[in-house]
Write a protein that holds these residues in place. Structure first.
Motif, PDB file in Angstrom:
ATOM      1  N   ASP A 153       0.833  -1.205   0.000  1.00  0.00           N
ATOM      2  CA  ASP A 153       0.000   0.000   0.000  1.00  0.00           C
ATOM      3  C   ASP A 153       0.867   1.254   0.000  1.00  0.00           C
ATOM      4  O   ASP A 153       0.559   2.231  -0.674  1.00  0.00           O
ATOM      5  N   VAL A 154       1.931   1.233   0.780  1.00  0.00           N
ATOM      6  CA  VAL A 154       2.933   2.304   0.772  1.00  0.00           C
ATOM      7  C   VAL A 154       4.195   1.682   0.189  1.00  0.00           C
ATOM      8  O   VAL A 154       4.883   0.902   0.848  1.00  0.00           O
ATOM      9  N   CYS A 155       4.462   1.994  -1.074  1.00  0.00           N
ATOM     10  CA  CYS A 155       5.528   1.339  -1.825  1.00  0.00           C
ATOM     11  C   CYS A 155       6.771   2.219  -1.856  1.00  0.00           C
ATOM     12  O   CYS A 155       6.760   3.294  -2.453  1.00  0.00           O
ATOM     13  N   LEU A 156       7.836   1.761  -1.216  1.00  0.00           N
ATOM     14  CA  LEU A 156       9.113   2.479  -1.186  1.00  0.00           C
ATOM     15  C   LEU A 156      10.078   1.784  -2.149  1.00  0.00           C
ATOM     16  O   LEU A 156      11.084   1.193  -1.756  1.00  0.00           O
ATOM     17  N   THR A 157       9.752   1.865  -3.419  1.00  0.00           N
ATOM     18  CA  THR A 157      10.472   1.138  -4.463  1.00  0.00           C
ATOM     19  C   THR A 157      11.946   1.505  -4.503  1.00  0.00           C
ATOM     20  O   THR A 157      12.306   2.681  -4.477  1.00  0.00           O
ATOM     21  N   GLY A 158      12.797   0.481  -4.570  1.00  0.00           N
ATOM     22  CA  GLY A 158      14.222   0.706  -4.753  1.00  0.00           C
ATOM     23  C   GLY A 158      14.982   1.039  -3.489  1.00  0.00           C
ATOM     24  O   GLY A 158      16.211   1.192  -3.537  1.00  0.00           O
ATOM     25  N   GLU A 159      14.286   1.145  -2.352  1.00  0.00           N
ATOM     26  CA  GLU A 159      14.961   1.467  -1.092  1.00  0.00           C
ATOM     27  C   GLU A 159      15.362   0.162  -0.402  1.00  0.00           C
ATOM     28  O   GLU A 159      14.550  -0.495   0.248  1.00  0.00           O
ATOM     29  N   ASN A 160      16.638  -0.214  -0.545  1.00  0.00           N
ATOM     30  CA  ASN A 160      17.094  -1.521  -0.079  1.00  0.00           C
ATOM     31  C   ASN A 160      17.181  -1.650   1.432  1.00  0.00           C
ATOM     32  O   ASN A 160      17.357  -2.752   1.952  1.00  0.00           O
ATOM     33  N   THR A 161      17.048  -0.539   2.154  1.00  0.00           N
ATOM     34  CA  THR A 161      17.036  -0.625   3.617  1.00  0.00           C
ATOM     35  C   THR A 161      15.642  -0.966   4.144  1.00  0.00           C
ATOM     36  O   THR A 161      15.463  -1.153   5.354  1.00  0.00           O
ATOM     37  N   VAL A 162      14.684  -1.060   3.239  1.00  0.00           N
ATOM     38  CA  VAL A 162      13.310  -1.417   3.597  1.00  0.00           C
ATOM     39  C   VAL A 162      13.018  -2.819   3.078  1.00  0.00           C
ATOM     40  O   VAL A 162      13.389  -3.170   1.955  1.00  0.00           O
ATOM     41  N   SER A 163      12.376  -3.641   3.905  1.00  0.00           N
ATOM     42  CA  SER A 163      12.036  -5.003   3.491  1.00  0.00           C
ATOM     43  C   SER A 163      11.080  -4.976   2.308  1.00  0.00           C
ATOM     44  O   SER A 163      10.279  -4.046   2.147  1.00  0.00           O
ATOM     45  N   ARG A 164      11.156  -6.013   1.487  1.00  0.00           N
ATOM     46  CA  ARG A 164      10.303  -6.073   0.303  1.00  0.00           C
ATOM     47  C   ARG A 164       8.830  -6.144   0.685  1.00  0.00           C
ATOM     48  O   ARG A 164       7.986  -5.454   0.127  1.00  0.00           O
ATOM     49  N   GLU A 165       8.481  -6.998   1.620  1.00  0.00           N
ATOM     50  CA  GLU A 165       7.085  -7.215   1.998  1.00  0.00           C
ATOM     51  C   GLU A 165       6.858  -6.874   3.462  1.00  0.00           C
ATOM     52  O   GLU A 165       7.550  -7.373   4.352  1.00  0.00           O
ATOM     53  N   ARG A 166       5.902  -5.993   3.745  1.00  0.00           N
ATOM     54  CA  ARG A 166       5.363  -5.760   5.078  1.00  0.00           C
ATOM     55  C   ARG A 166       6.427  -5.487   6.148  1.00  0.00           C
ATOM     56  O   ARG A 166       6.462  -6.150   7.182  1.00  0.00           O
ATOM     57  N   HIS A 167       7.267  -4.530   5.870  1.00  0.00           N
ATOM     58  CA  HIS A 167       8.250  -4.111   6.879  1.00  0.00           C
ATOM     59  C   HIS A 167       7.522  -3.536   8.091  1.00  0.00           C
ATOM     60  O   HIS A 167       7.919  -3.759   9.243  1.00  0.00           O
ATOM     61  N   ALA A 168       6.445  -2.792   7.835  1.00  0.00           N
ATOM     62  CA  ALA A 168       5.644  -2.193   8.905  1.00  0.00           C
ATOM     63  C   ALA A 168       4.196  -2.110   8.442  1.00  0.00           C
ATOM     64  O   ALA A 168       3.903  -2.204   7.250  1.00  0.00           O
ATOM     65  N   THR A 169       3.295  -1.926   9.407  1.00  0.00           N
ATOM     66  CA  THR A 169       1.878  -1.798   9.104  1.00  0.00           C
ATOM     67  C   THR A 169       1.309  -0.571   9.816  1.00  0.00           C
ATOM     68  O   THR A 169       1.554  -0.385  11.012  1.00  0.00           O
TER      69      THR A 169
END
Length: 205
Positions: free
Chosen positions: A125-141
């Motif tokens: 829902d909140v897509c941080l594309t290309g930011e490798n410090t963020v997990s691909r799926e469901r880093h936070a809700t």
């Protein structure tokens, strides 16, 4: 093009063929484009009709609700989109996350009621594309709970941590306006649309 109907109900271009190619006149049958305008339609359209396919289907058989064998030479074909077609409605925006630090500085991400998953996958829902410090799926809700009209942050499915106002989130935390979420190297500020003064269920529209 001079669209002509033979005695058997076949249409052909008499500028190209001396007689109906379907009835033994020979020669290839080309697709023909017919333009049409119907007063009851919401818009005028044009379409290409494959005369070969029409013949294979039985010539005068009804196709798409129109009986081509009953058409005279001057009659046009009406195809329209109903003005009663339902248009998908986007869920109302309940707030935004605005990037205050990192790759998406200055950008905003809309939130909807219910769960909003944050990650770098395009399915989030909140897509941080290309930011490798963020997990691909469901880093936070981030949750908007509509009955109490509150925002809640909770851990996602990732093993990675995230923070609210520099405090690690290990269990659900209620958020308030201008709280800062740090996810990887990205900082996001909560800007509510729904609050104590407004929500979509109680508006006066």
């Amino acid at each position: 093009m001079n669209l002509t109907k033979c005695s058997n109900g076949h249409f052909y271009d008499s500028d190209t063929y001396a007689s109906c190619p379907h009835c033994g006149g020979g020669g290839a049958v080309e697709n023909q484009t017919i333009s049409y305008d119907d007063p009851g339609a919401t818009q005028s359209l044009s379409a290409t009709i494959d005369l070969d396919s029409l013949q294979e289907q039985g010539g005068g058989a009804s196709s798409g609700g129109y009986d081509y064998a009953d058409l005279d030479d001057s009659k046009t074909i009406s195809i329209y989109q109903s003005d009663k077609m339902e248009t998908p409605t986007m869920a109302p925006t309940v707030g935004w996350l605005v990037c205050t630090k990192g790759r998406f500085y200055g950008q905003d991400f809309r939130l909807k009621s219910g769960r909003n998953f944050i990650g770098r996958s395009t399915g989030m829902d909140v897509c941080l594309t290309g930011e490798n410090t963020v997990s691909r799926e469901r880093h936070a809700t981030i949750i908007h709970e509509p009955r109490q009209n509150i925002f809640i942050a909770q851990p996602g499915d990732s093993r990675e941590l995230f923070y609210v106002n520099n405090n690690v989130v290990l269990s659900p935390v209620q958020l308030k306006k201008n709280d800062i979420l740090q996810i990887g190297e990205v900082c996001l500020m909560l800007i509510p649309c729904c609050d104590s003064e407004f929500n979509w269920d109680k508006d006066d529209r």
